[in-house]
Design a protein around this motif. Structure first.
Motif, PDB file in Angstrom:
ATOM      1  N   VAL A 131     110.583 -73.803 -27.906  1.00  0.00           N
ATOM      2  CA  VAL A 131     109.694 -74.918 -28.245  1.00  0.00           C
ATOM      3  C   VAL A 131     108.313 -74.628 -27.655  1.00  0.00           C
ATOM      4  CG1 VAL A 131     110.304 -76.263 -26.197  1.00  0.00           C
ATOM      5  CG2 VAL A 131     109.518 -77.454 -28.254  1.00  0.00           C
ATOM      6  N   LEU A 132     107.271 -75.187 -28.253  1.00  0.00           N
ATOM      7  CA  LEU A 132     105.901 -74.947 -27.803  1.00  0.00           C
ATOM      8  C   LEU A 132     105.437 -76.100 -26.910  1.00  0.00           C
ATOM      9  CD1 LEU A 132     103.326 -73.147 -28.099  1.00  0.00           C
ATOM     10  CD2 LEU A 132     102.629 -74.672 -29.944  1.00  0.00           C
ATOM     11  N   PRO A 133     105.111 -75.848 -25.650  1.00  0.00           N
ATOM     12  CA  PRO A 133     104.678 -76.935 -24.767  1.00  0.00           C
ATOM     13  C   PRO A 133     103.202 -77.292 -24.942  1.00  0.00           C
ATOM     14  CG  PRO A 133     104.831 -74.909 -23.525  1.00  0.00           C
ATOM     15  CD  PRO A 133     105.270 -74.579 -24.926  1.00  0.00           C
ATOM     16  N   LEU A 134     102.793 -77.432 -26.177  1.00  0.00           N
ATOM     17  CA  LEU A 134     101.453 -77.878 -26.545  1.00  0.00           C
ATOM     18  C   LEU A 134     101.588 -78.775 -27.770  1.00  0.00           C
ATOM     19  CD1 LEU A 134      99.496 -74.487 -26.299  1.00  0.00           C
ATOM     20  CD2 LEU A 134      99.513 -76.315 -24.595  1.00  0.00           C
ATOM     21  N   ARG A 135     100.752 -79.797 -27.855  1.00  0.00           N
ATOM     22  CA  ARG A 135     100.883 -80.771 -28.935  1.00  0.00           C
ATOM     23  C   ARG A 135      99.778 -80.668 -29.978  1.00  0.00           C
ATOM     24  NH1 ARG A 135     100.300 -86.829 -26.879  1.00  0.00           N
ATOM     25  NH2 ARG A 135      98.291 -85.876 -26.371  1.00  0.00           N
ATOM     26  N   ASP A 136      98.565 -80.326 -29.515  1.00  0.00           N
ATOM     27  CA  ASP A 136      97.420 -80.317 -30.417  1.00  0.00           C
ATOM     28  C   ASP A 136      96.318 -79.433 -29.838  1.00  0.00           C
ATOM     29  OD1 ASP A 136      96.336 -81.865 -28.335  1.00  0.00           O
ATOM     30  OD2 ASP A 136      96.656 -83.751 -29.401  1.00  0.00           O
ATOM     31  N   ASP A 189     117.457 -57.758 -28.944  1.00  0.00           N
ATOM     32  CA  ASP A 189     118.497 -58.782 -28.827  1.00  0.00           C
ATOM     33  C   ASP A 189     117.910 -60.150 -28.498  1.00  0.00           C
ATOM     34  OD1 ASP A 189     117.722 -58.157 -26.252  1.00  0.00           O
ATOM     35  OD2 ASP A 189     119.752 -58.180 -25.415  1.00  0.00           O
ATOM     36  N   ASP A 190     116.642 -60.352 -28.847  1.00  0.00           N
ATOM     37  CA  ASP A 190     115.953 -61.613 -28.582  1.00  0.00           C
ATOM     38  C   ASP A 190     115.913 -62.472 -29.840  1.00  0.00           C
ATOM     39  OD1 ASP A 190     114.624 -63.499 -27.082  1.00  0.00           O
ATOM     40  OD2 ASP A 190     112.936 -62.212 -26.564  1.00  0.00           O
ATOM     41  N   THR A 191     115.826 -63.788 -29.647  1.00  0.00           N
ATOM     42  CA  THR A 191     115.662 -64.745 -30.737  1.00  0.00           C
ATOM     43  C   THR A 191     114.212 -65.212 -30.768  1.00  0.00           C
ATOM     44  OG1 THR A 191     117.950 -65.527 -30.566  1.00  0.00           O
ATOM     45  CG2 THR A 191     116.380 -66.991 -31.641  1.00  0.00           C
ATOM     46  N   PHE A 192     113.635 -65.263 -31.967  1.00  0.00           N
ATOM     47  CA  PHE A 192     112.227 -65.623 -32.121  1.00  0.00           C
ATOM     48  C   PHE A 192     112.109 -66.883 -32.988  1.00  0.00           C
ATOM     49  CE2 PHE A 192     112.522 -61.115 -31.292  1.00  0.00           C
ATOM     50  CZ  PHE A 192     111.572 -60.929 -30.291  1.00  0.00           C
ATOM     51  N   HIS A 193     111.308 -67.849 -32.513  1.00  0.00           N
ATOM     52  CA  HIS A 193     111.231 -69.171 -33.127  1.00  0.00           C
ATOM     53  C   HIS A 193     109.869 -69.422 -33.777  1.00  0.00           C
ATOM     54  CE1 HIS A 193     114.888 -70.420 -30.881  1.00  0.00           C
ATOM     55  NE2 HIS A 193     114.415 -69.590 -29.966  1.00  0.00           N
ATOM     56  N   SER A 194     109.887 -70.144 -34.892  1.00  0.00           N
ATOM     57  CA  SER A 194     108.628 -70.472 -35.582  1.00  0.00           C
ATOM     58  C   SER A 194     107.789 -71.450 -34.769  1.00  0.00           C
ATOM     59  CB  SER A 194     108.911 -71.079 -36.953  1.00  0.00           C
ATOM     60  OG  SER A 194     109.487 -72.369 -36.848  1.00  0.00           O
ATOM     61  N   LEU A 195     108.405 -72.254 -33.915  1.00  0.00           N
ATOM     62  CA  LEU A 195     107.756 -73.263 -33.078  1.00  0.00           C
ATOM     63  C   LEU A 195     107.197 -74.416 -33.909  1.00  0.00           C
ATOM     64  CD1 LEU A 195     105.910 -70.986 -30.467  1.00  0.00           C
ATOM     65  CD2 LEU A 195     108.188 -71.991 -30.310  1.00  0.00           C
ATOM     66  N   ASP A 196     106.328 -74.114 -34.861  1.00  0.00           N
ATOM     67  CA  ASP A 196     105.780 -75.138 -35.747  1.00  0.00           C
ATOM     68  C   ASP A 196     106.759 -75.462 -36.869  1.00  0.00           C
ATOM     69  OD1 ASP A 196     102.985 -75.256 -34.596  1.00  0.00           O
ATOM     70  OD2 ASP A 196     103.082 -73.151 -35.157  1.00  0.00           O
ATOM     71  N   SER A 197     106.560 -76.619 -37.478  1.00  0.00           N
ATOM     72  CA  SER A 197     107.378 -77.041 -38.613  1.00  0.00           C
ATOM     73  C   SER A 197     106.650 -76.747 -39.921  1.00  0.00           C
ATOM     74  CB  SER A 197     107.665 -78.540 -38.532  1.00  0.00           C
ATOM     75  OG  SER A 197     108.283 -78.879 -37.318  1.00  0.00           O
ATOM     76  N   PHE A 198     107.424 -76.505 -40.961  1.00  0.00           N
ATOM     77  CA  PHE A 198     106.889 -76.230 -42.292  1.00  0.00           C
ATOM     78  C   PHE A 198     107.677 -77.044 -43.316  1.00  0.00           C
ATOM     79  CE2 PHE A 198     105.735 -72.731 -39.624  1.00  0.00           C
ATOM     80  CZ  PHE A 198     104.487 -72.315 -40.072  1.00  0.00           C
ATOM     81  N   ILE A 199     107.147 -77.106 -44.529  1.00  0.00           N
ATOM     82  CA  ILE A 199     107.785 -77.854 -45.603  1.00  0.00           C
ATOM     83  C   ILE A 199     108.214 -76.884 -46.699  1.00  0.00           C
ATOM     84  CG2 ILE A 199     107.576 -79.746 -47.250  1.00  0.00           C
ATOM     85  CD1 ILE A 199     107.249 -80.578 -44.302  1.00  0.00           C
ATOM     86  N   ILE A 296      96.172 -56.441 -39.514  1.00  0.00           N
ATOM     87  CA  ILE A 296      96.742 -57.637 -40.128  1.00  0.00           C
ATOM     88  C   ILE A 296      96.609 -58.817 -39.168  1.00  0.00           C
ATOM     89  CG2 ILE A 296      98.839 -58.729 -41.030  1.00  0.00           C
ATOM     90  CD1 ILE A 296      99.844 -55.969 -41.807  1.00  0.00           C
ATOM     91  N   THR A 297      96.139 -59.954 -39.685  1.00  0.00           N
ATOM     92  CA  THR A 297      96.239 -61.207 -38.943  1.00  0.00           C
ATOM     93  C   THR A 297      97.503 -61.910 -39.420  1.00  0.00           C
ATOM     94  OG1 THR A 297      94.932 -62.382 -40.611  1.00  0.00           O
ATOM     95  CG2 THR A 297      93.748 -61.482 -38.741  1.00  0.00           C
ATOM     96  N   PHE A 298      98.380 -62.219 -38.500  1.00  0.00           N
ATOM     97  CA  PHE A 298      99.629 -62.875 -38.871  1.00  0.00           C
ATOM     98  C   PHE A 298      99.425 -64.390 -38.842  1.00  0.00           C
ATOM     99  CE2 PHE A 298     100.816 -58.638 -37.490  1.00  0.00           C
ATOM    100  CZ  PHE A 298     101.656 -58.246 -38.520  1.00  0.00           C
ATOM    101  N   ASP A 299      98.538 -64.810 -39.740  1.00  0.00           N
ATOM    102  CA  ASP A 299      98.113 -66.204 -39.845  1.00  0.00           C
ATOM    103  C   ASP A 299      99.265 -67.039 -40.403  1.00  0.00           C
ATOM    104  OD1 ASP A 299      96.972 -68.636 -40.672  1.00  0.00           O
ATOM    105  OD2 ASP A 299      95.057 -67.703 -41.159  1.00  0.00           O
ATOM    106  N   PRO A 300      99.718 -68.067 -39.681  1.00  0.00           N
ATOM    107  CA  PRO A 300     100.858 -68.857 -40.158  1.00  0.00           C
ATOM    108  C   PRO A 300     100.557 -69.717 -41.371  1.00  0.00           C
ATOM    109  CG  PRO A 300      99.899 -69.877 -38.218  1.00  0.00           C
ATOM    110  CD  PRO A 300      99.210 -68.544 -38.380  1.00  0.00           C
ATOM    111  N   ILE A 314      98.761 -77.893 -34.502  1.00  0.00           N
ATOM    112  CA  ILE A 314      98.719 -76.575 -33.875  1.00  0.00           C
ATOM    113  C   ILE A 314      98.622 -75.480 -34.929  1.00  0.00           C
ATOM    114  CG2 ILE A 314     100.097 -74.909 -32.565  1.00  0.00           C
ATOM    115  CD1 ILE A 314      98.716 -76.821 -30.758  1.00  0.00           C
ATOM    116  N   LEU A 315      99.117 -75.713 -36.133  1.00  0.00           N
ATOM    117  CA  LEU A 315      98.987 -74.722 -37.201  1.00  0.00           C
ATOM    118  C   LEU A 315      97.520 -74.421 -37.481  1.00  0.00           C
ATOM    119  CD1 LEU A 315     101.768 -75.824 -39.701  1.00  0.00           C
ATOM    120  CD2 LEU A 315     101.603 -73.611 -38.541  1.00  0.00           C
ATOM    121  N   GLN A 316      96.689 -75.444 -37.510  1.00  0.00           N
ATOM    122  CA  GLN A 316      95.264 -75.229 -37.732  1.00  0.00           C
ATOM    123  C   GLN A 316      94.630 -74.493 -36.559  1.00  0.00           C
ATOM    124  OE1 GLN A 316      93.143 -78.742 -38.965  1.00  0.00           O
ATOM    125  NE2 GLN A 316      94.918 -79.574 -40.024  1.00  0.00           N
TER     126      GLN A 316
END
Length: 353
Positions: A131-136, A189-199, A296-300, A314-316
């Motif tokens: 989880v990302l400990p930032l809100r905005d 052997d690591d798990t990687f999370h998107s952190l942000d939500s998408f539709i 490459i910019t890995f822009d979400p 946070i996506l912006q």
């Protein structure tokens, strides 16, 4: 020719970043701007000089993605309908210094560019904390400011870091969740999370909010970091990927009725529905010194039809910061990476470079 190649890489993400900043008032003097974030990153010890301002130490990887077809009910995106979609990616550590020694506890990232034939591409950047400990944008700016380097010690001021936690109590649950995360032996052997939500958008227009994670097929083993080896995580990755292709499941978590979609600091329910959308296979690794991921910019926010951004602010922030970082580093002279071609060759042969 190099300038034209850069222009091709940057054009779409730049337009998206500018559009979102304009719509969100990002150029207003009382808002958190790209320049302010870059200055705060610099004061927090970001190296610059041709490297990414964050996640500066990394390596390029490539392979493919095979869809399982289980996500086609949720999204019309081509990547969920096809097999053997080419992938260029990057593994990195969340440090501002490209020559920083590897540490088992440093946040690790996986960034991917998935390129279905004859269909729009998809870019995603994921981290290993759940989880990302930032809100905005304000939280992000305050956090970077709290990490400002004290010239007397060469490290962030502990009092300033502590004050950030005290003045942002709403982020405490996320920080505690991340502190409990399992520290695996390496990238493979690591798990990687998107952190942000998408539709996700289905062919019939139905929309579903999700977060996703890349879950390793390798059994997760505890870290045994090697003292004195500045590149032990990358050496292990090189050895692993030359020994056999590395694989992850792309697991989509569907938002439940009580999950908060537009705040990445909120932890979702443990019993949410999950869908295995397919398998990522990585079988090649190259130094960023001329490697395919370097420019490459890995822009979400580079998303294909069938995947839309949520209203997560946070996506912006991420999109705008990535683009400003790219524009700055593309005009700077860059030194060699810590993970050089020689290191990759030697590590793949089990030797010291």
């Amino acid at each position: 020719m190099l300038a034209l190649r850069w222009l091709g890489v940057v054009a779409v993400p730049t337009a998206l970043a500018l559009a979102f900043l304009w719509a969100g008032g990002g150029f207003s003097p009382d808002r958190i701007t790209q320049n302010r974030l870059m200055a705060e990153l610099h004061n927090a010890g970001s190296y610059g000089h041709g490297f990414r301002r964050a996640h500066a130490k990394g390596v390029c990887v490539s392979g493919w993605f095979d869809a399982s077809a289980d996500a086609t009910q949720l999204s019309q995106a081509a990547v969920f309908h096809e097999r053997h979609v080419p992938v260029i990616g990057r593994f990195a550590l969340a440090v501002g210094q490209p020559y920083a020694p590897d540490s088992a506890t440093t946040v690790r990232s996986m960034a991917l560019r998935l390129m279905p034939p004859d269909a729009p591409e998809w870019r995603t950047g994921m981290n290993d904390p759940p989880v990302l400990p930032l809100r905005d944008a304000r939280d992000a700016s305050d956090f970077f400011a709290s990490q400002q380097i004290d010239p007397a010690t060469g490290k962030p001021d502990p009092a300033r870091t502590k004050a950030f936690g005290v003045t942002h109590p709403w982020l405490k649950p996320a920080a505690e969740e991340n502190a409990r995360r399992f520290i695996s032996s390496g990238f493979a052997d690591d798990t990687f999370h998107s952190l942000d939500s998408f539709i996700l958008v289905a062919a019939d227009g139905r929309k579903t909010a999700v977060r996703w994670a890349m879950m390793p097929m390798e059994p997760a083993m505890p870290s045994n970091g090697k003292a004195g080896d500045h590149e032990f995580l990358f050496r292990k990755l090189i050895s692993d990927i030359h020994d056999h292709p590395l694989q992850w499941h792309l697991v989509m978590t569907v938002a439940g009725a009580h999950d908060v979609i537009n705040d990445p600091s909120q932890i979702w329910a443990q019993d949410d529905q999950t869908i295995d959308a397919g398998t990522l296979t990585l079988n090649a690794i190259e130094s960023e010194d001329g490697g395919p991921c370097t420019d490459i910019t890995f822009d979400p926010l580079v998303l294909p039809p069938g995947i839309q951004p949520s209203d997560d602010p946070i996506l912006q922030v991420r999109s705008a910061a990535y683009m400003r970082s790219f524009l700055r580093r593309s005009g700077e002279k860059r030194g060699p990476s810590a993970v050089t071609p020689n290191l990759i060759q030697a590590s793949s042969e089990g030797k010291k470079p």
